[in-house]
Design a protein around this motif. Sequence first.
Motif, PDB file in Angstrom:
ATOM      1  N   ALA A   1       0.830  -1.210   0.000  1.00 60.00           N
ATOM      2  CA  ALA A   1       0.000   0.000   0.000  1.00 60.00           C
ATOM      3  C   ALA A   1       0.865   1.260   0.000  1.00 60.00           C
ATOM      4  N   LEU A   2       1.901   1.277   0.818  1.00 62.34           N
ATOM      5  CA  LEU A   2       2.781   2.443   0.863  1.00 62.34           C
ATOM      6  C   LEU A   2       3.574   2.585  -0.433  1.00 62.34           C
ATOM      7  N   GLY A   3       3.984   1.470  -1.011  1.00 57.02           N
ATOM      8  CA  GLY A   3       4.682   1.536  -2.296  1.00 57.02           C
ATOM      9  C   GLY A   3       3.816   2.160  -3.367  1.00 57.02           C
TER      10      GLY A   3
ATOM     11  N   VAL B   1       3.697   5.881  -2.699  1.00 60.75           N
ATOM     12  CA  VAL B   1       4.928   6.551  -3.142  1.00 60.75           C
ATOM     13  C   VAL B   1       4.927   6.706  -4.657  1.00 60.75           C
ATOM     14  N   TRP B   2       4.494   5.680  -5.365  1.00 57.84           N
ATOM     15  CA  TRP B   2       4.436   5.739  -6.830  1.00 57.84           C
ATOM     16  C   TRP B   2       3.481   6.843  -7.280  1.00 57.84           C
ATOM     17  N   VAL B   3       2.327   6.916  -6.665  1.00 62.87           N
ATOM     18  CA  VAL B   3       1.335   7.921  -7.042  1.00 62.87           C
ATOM     19  C   VAL B   3       1.832   9.325  -6.712  1.00 62.87           C
ATOM     20  N   ALA B   4       2.542   9.457  -5.586  1.00 65.95           N
ATOM     21  CA  ALA B   4       3.017  10.778  -5.161  1.00 65.95           C
ATOM     22  C   ALA B   4       4.011  11.373  -6.148  1.00 65.95           C
TER      23      ALA B   4
ATOM     24  N   GLN C   1       9.653  10.238 -10.671  1.00 66.95           N
ATOM     25  CA  GLN C   1      10.853   9.911  -9.899  1.00 66.95           C
ATOM     26  C   GLN C   1      10.925   8.416  -9.606  1.00 66.95           C
ATOM     27  N   ALA C   2       9.806   7.826  -9.201  1.00 63.13           N
ATOM     28  CA  ALA C   2       9.794   6.393  -8.915  1.00 63.13           C
ATOM     29  C   ALA C   2      10.143   5.592 -10.166  1.00 63.13           C
ATOM     30  N   GLY C   3       9.632   6.017 -11.304  1.00 68.17           N
ATOM     31  CA  GLY C   3       9.950   5.334 -12.549  1.00 68.17           C
ATOM     32  C   GLY C   3      11.424   5.385 -12.874  1.00 68.17           C
ATOM     33  N   ARG C   4      12.043   6.543 -12.645  1.00 68.25           N
ATOM     34  CA  ARG C   4      13.488   6.672 -12.887  1.00 68.25           C
ATOM     35  C   ARG C   4      14.278   5.754 -11.968  1.00 68.25           C
TER      36      ARG C   4
ATOM     37  N   GLU D   1       8.611  -2.105  -0.266  1.00 67.02           N
ATOM     38  CA  GLU D   1       9.568  -1.851   0.811  1.00 67.02           C
ATOM     39  C   GLU D   1      10.712  -0.967   0.334  1.00 67.02           C
ATOM     40  N   GLU D   2      11.244  -1.247  -0.841  1.00 63.55           N
ATOM     41  CA  GLU D   2      12.353  -0.445  -1.350  1.00 63.55           C
ATOM     42  C   GLU D   2      11.917   0.970  -1.736  1.00 63.55           C
ATOM     43  N   LEU D   3      10.738   1.100  -2.329  1.00 66.00           N
ATOM     44  CA  LEU D   3      10.232   2.441  -2.636  1.00 66.00           C
ATOM     45  C   LEU D   3      10.112   3.273  -1.375  1.00 66.00           C
TER      46      LEU D   3
END
Length: 203
Positions: free
Chosen positions: A36-38, A41-44, A48-51, A118-120
Amino acid sequence: MKADALAVVCVAVWVVAAACARVFGIWLAVGGAAVALGVAVWVADREQAGRLLRPSPRLLAVGAAAGVAMAAVTALLYPVLARRLPFIAPDTALLYSAFRAPSLAVASIALAPVVVGEELVWRGVVQAALTRRFGGPFGVVCAAVAYALAHAALGSPVLVAVALLCGIAWGALRAASKSLVPPLVAHLVWDALVLLWLPLDRG
């Protein structure tokens, strides 16, 4: 949401999830929080997450090599430490009973999305916030300490120690590579080998 605020929210949610693990199980509580947190983070910050998650052969190879090396070191050190510290073996057995609650097939399928989340969260958001505030090496260590303490509510000294050491290793990979791919792959390989496929208590 600002990056530092997101990091604080992620840590707080993780601590609550760890505290709920005795009721709901580690996979549902902590694993569910990781996924859920990952997603949050992706949505936020999808760009950046994609990079950070963009793979390359070199990054994948570095992560795989690091994961195998970490698993080998863990397998070599465990019997030595278990003989010298009597609490390690029973605490490890309790941890394995929690991780074995679902079938091996279900756990293996669930592992990848949990590790990505977890890593995100930890190497992506929390470590980034702490390295901005404290600088590179100290920020990596602070993130690893936070990562370890966030698992303390699970009640396992072994898990806290392992989270600290692995957190430093995965954080160093993140800092050196400027990518989440090596720590993510190393984390996935280590978890798959040590927690699921070649457990330390198999003898």
